[in-house]
Motif scaffolding. Structure first.
Motif, PDB file in Angstrom:
ATOM      1  N   UNK A  41       0.838  -1.201   0.000  1.00 17.56           N
ATOM      2  CA  UNK A  41       0.000   0.000   0.000  1.00 17.56           C
ATOM      3  C   UNK A  41       0.872   1.250   0.000  1.00 17.56           C
ATOM      4  N   UNK A  42       1.960   1.235   0.763  1.00 16.81           N
ATOM      5  CA  UNK A  42       2.897   2.366   0.757  1.00 16.81           C
ATOM      6  C   UNK A  42       3.460   2.579  -0.642  1.00 16.81           C
ATOM      7  N   UNK A  43       3.878   1.506  -1.293  1.00 12.50           N
ATOM      8  CA  UNK A  43       4.434   1.637  -2.639  1.00 12.50           C
ATOM      9  C   UNK A  43       3.399   2.183  -3.616  1.00 12.50           C
ATOM     10  N   UNK A  44       2.159   1.768  -3.474  1.00  4.86           N
ATOM     11  CA  UNK A  44       1.106   2.302  -4.335  1.00  4.86           C
ATOM     12  C   UNK A  44       0.992   3.815  -4.157  1.00  4.86           C
ATOM     13  N   UNK A  45       0.936   4.270  -2.910  1.00  2.32           N
ATOM     14  CA  UNK A  45       0.849   5.701  -2.636  1.00  2.32           C
ATOM     15  C   UNK A  45       2.067   6.434  -3.199  1.00  2.32           C
ATOM     16  N   UNK A  46       3.236   5.869  -2.985  1.00  4.76           N
ATOM     17  CA  UNK A  46       4.473   6.476  -3.470  1.00  4.76           C
ATOM     18  C   UNK A  46       4.477   6.598  -4.993  1.00  4.76           C
ATOM     19  N   UNK A  47       4.044   5.556  -5.675  1.00  7.95           N
ATOM     20  CA  UNK A  47       4.052   5.580  -7.132  1.00  7.95           C
ATOM     21  C   UNK A  47       2.987   6.515  -7.707  1.00  7.95           C
ATOM     22  N   UNK A  48       1.899   6.691  -7.009  1.00 10.51           N
ATOM     23  CA  UNK A  48       0.909   7.680  -7.463  1.00 10.51           C
ATOM     24  C   UNK A  48       1.523   9.081  -7.342  1.00 10.51           C
ATOM     25  N   UNK A  71      -4.970  -7.159 -12.369  1.00 12.41           N
ATOM     26  CA  UNK A  71      -6.080  -7.485 -11.453  1.00 12.41           C
ATOM     27  C   UNK A  71      -5.657  -7.387  -9.995  1.00 12.41           C
ATOM     28  N   UNK A  72      -4.386  -7.665  -9.708  1.00 13.46           N
ATOM     29  CA  UNK A  72      -3.903  -7.516  -8.335  1.00 13.46           C
ATOM     30  C   UNK A  72      -3.859  -6.060  -7.909  1.00 13.46           C
ATOM     31  N   UNK A  73      -3.498  -5.185  -8.839  1.00 15.28           N
ATOM     32  CA  UNK A  73      -3.449  -3.756  -8.536  1.00 15.28           C
ATOM     33  C   UNK A  73      -4.863  -3.199  -8.385  1.00 15.28           C
ATOM     34  N   UNK A  77      -5.918  -1.188  -5.125  1.00 24.66           N
ATOM     35  CA  UNK A  77      -6.557   0.133  -5.173  1.00 24.66           C
ATOM     36  C   UNK A  77      -7.893   0.093  -4.435  1.00 24.66           C
ATOM     37  N   UNK A  78      -8.651  -0.963  -4.612  1.00 29.07           N
ATOM     38  CA  UNK A  78      -9.937  -1.106  -3.928  1.00 29.07           C
ATOM     39  C   UNK A  78      -9.753  -1.083  -2.413  1.00 29.07           C
ATOM     40  N   UNK A  79      -8.749  -1.802  -1.912  1.00 28.33           N
ATOM     41  CA  UNK A  79      -8.481  -1.813  -0.465  1.00 28.33           C
ATOM     42  C   UNK A  79      -8.058  -0.426   0.025  1.00 28.33           C
ATOM     43  N   UNK A  80      -7.203   0.239  -0.742  1.00 26.45           N
ATOM     44  CA  UNK A  80      -6.758   1.583  -0.361  1.00 26.45           C
ATOM     45  C   UNK A  80      -7.907   2.584  -0.423  1.00 26.45           C
ATOM     46  N   UNK A  81      -8.792   2.399  -1.370  1.00 24.23           N
ATOM     47  CA  UNK A  81      -9.962   3.264  -1.482  1.00 24.23           C
ATOM     48  C   UNK A  81     -10.867   3.085  -0.257  1.00 24.23           C
ATOM     49  N   UNK A  82     -11.043   1.841   0.182  1.00 23.51           N
ATOM     50  CA  UNK A  82     -11.871   1.555   1.354  1.00 23.51           C
ATOM     51  C   UNK A  82     -11.276   2.168   2.625  1.00 23.51           C
ATOM     52  N   UNK A  83      -9.952   2.345   2.646  1.00 22.74           N
ATOM     53  CA  UNK A  83      -9.273   2.936   3.802  1.00 22.74           C
ATOM     54  C   UNK A  83      -9.238   4.464   3.730  1.00 22.74           C
ATOM     55  N   UNK A  84      -9.748   5.036   2.637  1.00 21.52           N
ATOM     56  CA  UNK A  84      -9.752   6.484   2.483  1.00 21.52           C
ATOM     57  C   UNK A  84      -8.409   7.069   2.066  1.00 21.52           C
ATOM     58  N   UNK A  98      -9.462   5.538 -16.165  1.00 19.30           N
ATOM     59  CA  UNK A  98      -9.683   5.776 -14.740  1.00 19.30           C
ATOM     60  C   UNK A  98      -8.360   6.202 -14.117  1.00 19.30           C
ATOM     61  N   UNK A  99      -8.394   7.329 -13.433  1.00 18.39           N
ATOM     62  CA  UNK A  99      -7.223   7.856 -12.751  1.00 18.39           C
ATOM     63  C   UNK A  99      -7.310   7.497 -11.266  1.00 18.39           C
ATOM     64  N   UNK A 100      -6.177   7.180 -10.673  1.00 25.10           N
ATOM     65  CA  UNK A 100      -6.114   6.910  -9.239  1.00 25.10           C
ATOM     66  C   UNK A 100      -5.409   8.106  -8.591  1.00 25.10           C
ATOM     67  N   UNK A 101      -6.130   8.777  -7.683  1.00 25.41           N
ATOM     68  CA  UNK A 101      -5.628   9.987  -7.017  1.00 25.41           C
ATOM     69  C   UNK A 101      -5.461   9.722  -5.527  1.00 25.41           C
TER      70      UNK A 101
END
Length: 134
Positions: A41-48, A71-73, A77-84, A98-101
């Protein structure tokens, strides 16, 4: 193609590099989990946040950065979205994209963790050198 025979010094340098890299990864795992998120999740945030020339990324771009399957990403993203931490938005230019912000909570956590990671990296400066192989 014949591989160059490596010396003991070469193996020692490679070993030290991998050791320091693993220590950094372990440090990262620990500080990230203290914030209540996973290393992925940290890496996802960092890469965004770190995506070149803009403040968002597509799932496909994030999959490439994470070296993960699409599909894993999507699930990440769905899990990170649920966490706000992030939100998906349809592109204003191409409604199919679809953009991920990052959201404020994701930005806050990322800023704290990125500072800790930067300090840890700076502490490694000069710890080892990578020899130039002929």
């Amino acid at each position: 193609m014949t591989a160059k025979k490596l010396s003991k010094t070469d193996f020692a340098a490679l070993s030290e590099f991998r050791y320091q890299m693993r220590k950094f990864e372990r440090f990262s795992e620990d500080v990230v989990q203290e914030q209540g998120i996973t290393p992925l999740q940290y890496l996802l945030l960092l890469h965004i946040k770190g995506y070149p020339e803009r403040e968002w990324a597509t799932v496909g771009e994030l999959a490439e950065r994470l070296q993960a399957r699409h599909h894993g990403v999507v699930a990440l993203v769905t899990r990170c979205e649920a966490m706000g931490l992030v939100e998906r938005r349809n592109s204003a230019i191409d409604r199919r994209r679809v953009e991920v912000h990052l959201l404020h909570k994701g930005e806050t956590i990322l800023a704290q963790l990125a500072d800790q990671h930067r300090q840890q990296l700076l502490s490694l400066e000069g710890v080892f050198t990578i020899p130039k192989l002929p």
